[in-house]
Design an enzyme around this catalytic site. Structure first.
Site, PDB file in Angstrom:
ATOM      1  N   CYS A 142      31.021  69.052   6.320  1.00  0.00           N
ATOM      2  CA  CYS A 142      29.832  68.135   6.709  1.00  0.00           C
ATOM      3  C   CYS A 142      31.240  68.268   7.556  1.00  0.00           C
ATOM      4  O   CYS A 142      30.945  68.492   9.099  1.00  0.00           O
ATOM      5  CB  CYS A 142      30.503  67.522   5.689  1.00  0.00           C
ATOM      6  SG  CYS A 142      28.481  65.696   6.003  1.00  0.00           S
ATOM      7  N   TYR A 143      31.709  66.855   8.127  1.00  0.00           N
ATOM      8  CA  TYR A 143      32.288  66.557   9.139  1.00  0.00           C
ATOM      9  C   TYR A 143      33.633  67.688   9.976  1.00  0.00           C
ATOM     10  O   TYR A 143      33.955  68.059  10.974  1.00  0.00           O
ATOM     11  CB  TYR A 143      33.114  65.445   8.898  1.00  0.00           C
ATOM     12  CG  TYR A 143      33.997  64.530  10.878  1.00  0.00           C
ATOM     13  CD1 TYR A 143      33.563  64.049  11.951  1.00  0.00           C
ATOM     14  CD2 TYR A 143      34.931  65.275  10.455  1.00  0.00           C
ATOM     15  CE1 TYR A 143      34.166  63.965  13.073  1.00  0.00           C
ATOM     16  CE2 TYR A 143      36.063  64.840  11.920  1.00  0.00           C
ATOM     17  CZ  TYR A 143      35.257  64.192  12.476  1.00  0.00           C
ATOM     18  OH  TYR A 143      36.576  64.209  13.871  1.00  0.00           O
ATOM     19  N   GLY A 203      34.111  62.932   7.208  1.00  0.00           N
ATOM     20  CA  GLY A 203      33.938  61.819   7.291  1.00  0.00           C
ATOM     21  C   GLY A 203      33.517  61.173   8.120  1.00  0.00           C
ATOM     22  O   GLY A 203      31.964  61.328   8.518  1.00  0.00           O
ATOM     23  N   HIS A 236      27.871  68.603   1.098  1.00  0.00           N
ATOM     24  CA  HIS A 236      29.524  68.323   0.018  1.00  0.00           C
ATOM     25  C   HIS A 236      29.516  69.122  -1.117  1.00  0.00           C
ATOM     26  O   HIS A 236      28.047  68.735  -2.395  1.00  0.00           O
ATOM     27  CB  HIS A 236      28.783  66.997  -0.050  1.00  0.00           C
ATOM     28  CG  HIS A 236      29.534  66.122   1.056  1.00  0.00           C
ATOM     29  ND1 HIS A 236      30.709  65.626   1.034  1.00  0.00           N
ATOM     30  CD2 HIS A 236      28.177  65.717   1.919  1.00  0.00           C
ATOM     31  CE1 HIS A 236      30.760  65.102   2.461  1.00  0.00           C
ATOM     32  NE2 HIS A 236      29.018  65.072   2.858  1.00  0.00           N
ATOM     33  N   LYS A 276      41.992  59.807 -14.059  1.00  0.00           N
ATOM     34  CA  LYS A 276      42.670  59.220 -14.975  1.00  0.00           C
ATOM     35  C   LYS A 276      42.543  59.943 -16.327  1.00  0.00           C
ATOM     36  O   LYS A 276      43.433  60.353 -16.708  1.00  0.00           O
ATOM     37  CB  LYS A 276      41.400  58.256 -15.019  1.00  0.00           C
ATOM     38  CG  LYS A 276      41.433  57.591 -16.229  1.00  0.00           C
ATOM     39  CD  LYS A 276      42.472  56.513 -17.116  1.00  0.00           C
ATOM     40  CE  LYS A 276      42.514  55.339 -16.422  1.00  0.00           C
ATOM     41  NZ  LYS A 276      43.750  54.688 -16.294  1.00  0.00           N
ATOM     42  N   SER A 294      52.536  47.897 -17.817  1.00  0.00           N
ATOM     43  CA  SER A 294      51.746  47.331 -18.883  1.00  0.00           C
ATOM     44  C   SER A 294      51.019  47.069 -20.360  1.00  0.00           C
ATOM     45  O   SER A 294      50.366  45.994 -20.239  1.00  0.00           O
ATOM     46  CB  SER A 294      50.663  47.013 -17.722  1.00  0.00           C
ATOM     47  OG  SER A 294      49.984  48.315 -17.526  1.00  0.00           O
ATOM     48  N   GLY A 295      51.005  47.619 -20.919  1.00  0.00           N
ATOM     49  CA  GLY A 295      50.973  48.402 -21.699  1.00  0.00           C
ATOM     50  C   GLY A 295      49.006  49.541 -21.666  1.00  0.00           C
ATOM     51  O   GLY A 295      49.254  50.007 -22.882  1.00  0.00           O
ATOM     52  N   VAL A 318      47.356  52.648 -20.026  1.00  0.00           N
ATOM     53  CA  VAL A 318      47.353  53.953 -20.114  1.00  0.00           C
ATOM     54  C   VAL A 318      48.438  54.233 -19.427  1.00  0.00           C
ATOM     55  O   VAL A 318      48.989  55.396 -19.309  1.00  0.00           O
ATOM     56  CB  VAL A 318      45.948  54.430 -20.383  1.00  0.00           C
ATOM     57  CG1 VAL A 318      46.243  56.371 -20.092  1.00  0.00           C
ATOM     58  CG2 VAL A 318      44.791  54.795 -21.646  1.00  0.00           C
ATOM     59  N   ASP A 319      48.353  53.985 -18.173  1.00  0.00           N
ATOM     60  CA  ASP A 319      49.136  54.798 -16.812  1.00  0.00           C
ATOM     61  C   ASP A 319      50.478  54.301 -17.435  1.00  0.00           C
ATOM     62  O   ASP A 319      50.896  55.332 -16.713  1.00  0.00           O
ATOM     63  CB  ASP A 319      48.672  54.298 -16.233  1.00  0.00           C
ATOM     64  CG  ASP A 319      46.765  54.392 -15.559  1.00  0.00           C
ATOM     65  OD1 ASP A 319      46.051  55.244 -16.082  1.00  0.00           O
ATOM     66  OD2 ASP A 319      46.346  53.750 -14.930  1.00  0.00           O
ATOM     67  N   GLU A 376      30.918  69.305  -3.383  1.00  0.00           N
ATOM     68  CA  GLU A 376      31.965  68.961  -4.572  1.00  0.00           C
ATOM     69  C   GLU A 376      30.947  67.222  -5.106  1.00  0.00           C
ATOM     70  O   GLU A 376      32.085  67.194  -6.313  1.00  0.00           O
ATOM     71  CB  GLU A 376      33.317  67.785  -3.650  1.00  0.00           C
ATOM     72  CG  GLU A 376      33.017  66.496  -2.856  1.00  0.00           C
ATOM     73  CD  GLU A 376      32.698  67.094  -1.698  1.00  0.00           C
ATOM     74  OE1 GLU A 376      32.734  66.060  -0.486  1.00  0.00           O
ATOM     75  OE2 GLU A 376      31.876  68.107  -1.204  1.00  0.00           O
TER      76      GLU A 376
END
Length: 512
Positions: free
Chosen positions: A83-84, A56, A170, A368, A224-225, A227-228, A172
């Site tokens: 970290c934080y 953070g 970190h 995604k 919307s057409g 992928v999501d 990640e």
């Protein structure tokens, strides 16, 4: 997936928080991010097998610095502070922190104590990613140091008896060479979890949750057409069948031939109830003279909702509005204390009065690549699942400056050529997103011995695993040359092509 096979990520507002969740999911462990001030009642109800404190931007000693309920340490559940998160754990358990003499930012050599379970199998010396000015000074009672760097003697601390661990770096981010193994050790060896999180399990759970939530209600989906929204449509359709109506808004901001393709695949192949609203002129009128990207997004978001309201009145009572919002949309529109980078039409710009009971966002916690995997699990064809990501506002945010029908026509043709040549070069699976941007810059050129004064077109290609960070794609020069030659010869009013070589950060994937 067993009830307690889950990790709780307490969010303290750091820039890599979504990446932590992504890395945990990649290890096959389900996780959710919740605010740092989540109540103990909610935490106990969630029943995590492990807890991760994120980084953070705050300083642990400053007034109003975010803190969680100290009772979290009494649950008997393993905790990893990053970290934080490490500094906060130290402070809350009786230790102290101080400003370091040297600010560590970037890559650093990490040495660890090989007896630590957190570092089991990790090379004794490796590279980690640091980003801090404050570090642990005095350890809390029962803690020992398990790793250090040249400038940070407490790069990792732990109390193995209480299963409390902290790292100043970190794990990640990809720059930490052994980060994946460190996270695996926490999840598998310390928390006792196994790889159970799959899109098959998520699909089953999400379908049941949608059924319970919707009941006998009717759902209107913003198709919307992309992928999501297509995956969201397939998921909700499997949950509630013909209670779902998909409204496909053709706002005139789609890619070449996209509207017809979307209607054909989703309507004919999957037997979904689709209403196509052809409102190109309406959107172009609303956007006339608008150049600010945030204003474009707000206008498009509001018009989307207005169209849905109108269409819902035509088909009768509609109880729920469904959207294909995913995690990167949420974080870039502002998550917790994070700064708003840009708003997305499906999470920002909603009018004050919406004629729906509630919004359903079944993909809100997915990245995604998880959405694509879910789409294949649901039986969507590969050509749809692997389509290029497309922003909700469409080409409106790929035409810089004012939007006109002529500019959109130019961009559609240029973008289609770019995508065609990337596919011909068999790079379409290697480059995670690629598209063209029509800039508002015009420059002098020469064509057929005549002076021209036309638009500059920018090409953009990125590689990424999660769209939270991205690197520019190294497209071979011969491919770029072919794309450039075709565009300037086949598309009117473009006389200059440039290629964007900026990573994210500092840029975003889209230009606006």
């Amino acid at each position: 997936m067993s009830e307690r096979s889950r990790v709780l990520i307490l969010d303290f507002g750091g820039q890599y928080n979504l990446l932590i969740a992504r890395r945990v999911r990649e290890r096959g462990v389900y996780c959710e991010i919740k605010p740092y001030n989540t109540t103990m009642e909610e935490i106990r109800q969630f029943a995590p097998s492990g807890i991760i404190f994120t980084g953070g931007p705050s300083t642990v000693y400053e007034e109003g610095a975010p803190k969680c309920d100290p009772a979290v340490f009494e649950m008997g559940v393993p905790v990893l502070g990053i970290c934080y998160g490490q500094q906060l754990m130290t402070l809350m358990l009786g230790g102290t922190c101080k400003a370091g003499q040297v600010r560590e930012y970037g890559k650093a050599e990490l040495w660890h104590n090989s007896s630590s379970l957190l570092f089991e199998g990790v090379r004794q010396q490796s590279v980690c990613w640091m980003s801090h000015t404050i570090s642990v000074d005095q350890l809390p009672e029962g803690f020992v140091t398990s790793a250090k760097t040249k400038d940070c003697p407490t790069a990792a601390i732990e109390n193995p008896e209480r299963k409390l661990y902290g790292v100043q770096f970190h794990p990640e981010v990809m720059h930490t060479e052994e980060g994946t193994l460190i996270l695996e050790n926490f999840l598998y060896k310390i928390c006792g979890l196994s790889s159970e999180w799959t899109m098959a399990a998520y699909s089953k759970q999400a379908i049941e949750e949608i059924r319970q939530k919707v009941g006998n209600g009717r759902v209107l989906l913003a198709l919307s057409g992309g992928v999501d929204s297509s995956v969201a449509a397939a998921l909700i359709s499997q949950a509630v069948g013909n209670q779902l109506t998909c409204v496909f808004v053709d706002h005139g901001l789609l890619r070449k031939d996209e509207g017809d393709m979307v209607e054909k695949i989703m309507g004919e192949k999957f037997d979904m109830n689709i209403i196509r609203a052809n409102v190109q002129d309406r959107f172009l009128t609303k956007l006339q003279g608008v150049t600010d990207p945030e204003q474009k997004r707000k206008i498009i978001g509001e018009e989307f909702i207005r169209v849905f309201e109108e269409e819902s009145r035509k088909i009768g009572a509609v109880d729920f509005l469904a959207q294909g919002t995913i995690y990167p949309d949420v974080v870039e529109s502002g998550l917790g204390k994070s700064a708003v980078i840009k708003s997305h039409h499906n999470v920002g710009g909603l009018p004050d009065h919406v004629d729906f009971k509630e919004i359903i966002e079944p993909l809100r916690l997915l990245f995604k690549d998880e959405v694509r995997a879910l789409g294949l699990e649901l039986g969507l064809p590969e050509e749809l699942v692997w389509r290029q990501p497309f922003p909700g506002p469409g080409l409106a945010v790929r035409v810089i400056g004012e939007i006109t029908a002529d500019k959109l026509a130019i961009l559609r043709e240029a973008d289609a050529i770019f995508r065609e040549e990337i596919a011909n070069a068999k790079l379409d699976r290697d480059i995670n997103q690629y598209f063209a941007v029509l800039t508002n810059m015009r420059s002098v050129g020469v064509m057929g011995d005549e002076r021209t004064y036309d638009y500059t077109l920018a090409l953009r290609g990125v590689v990424t695993s999660d769209f939270m960070t991205a690197d520019w794609a190294r497209i071979p020069y011969d491919v770029l040359e072919k794309v450039s030659n075709r565009i300037v010869n086949e598309v009117p009013h473009i006389n200059r092509i440039v290629y964007d070589i900026t990573s994210k950060p500092p840029a975003t994937v889209e230009w606006e």
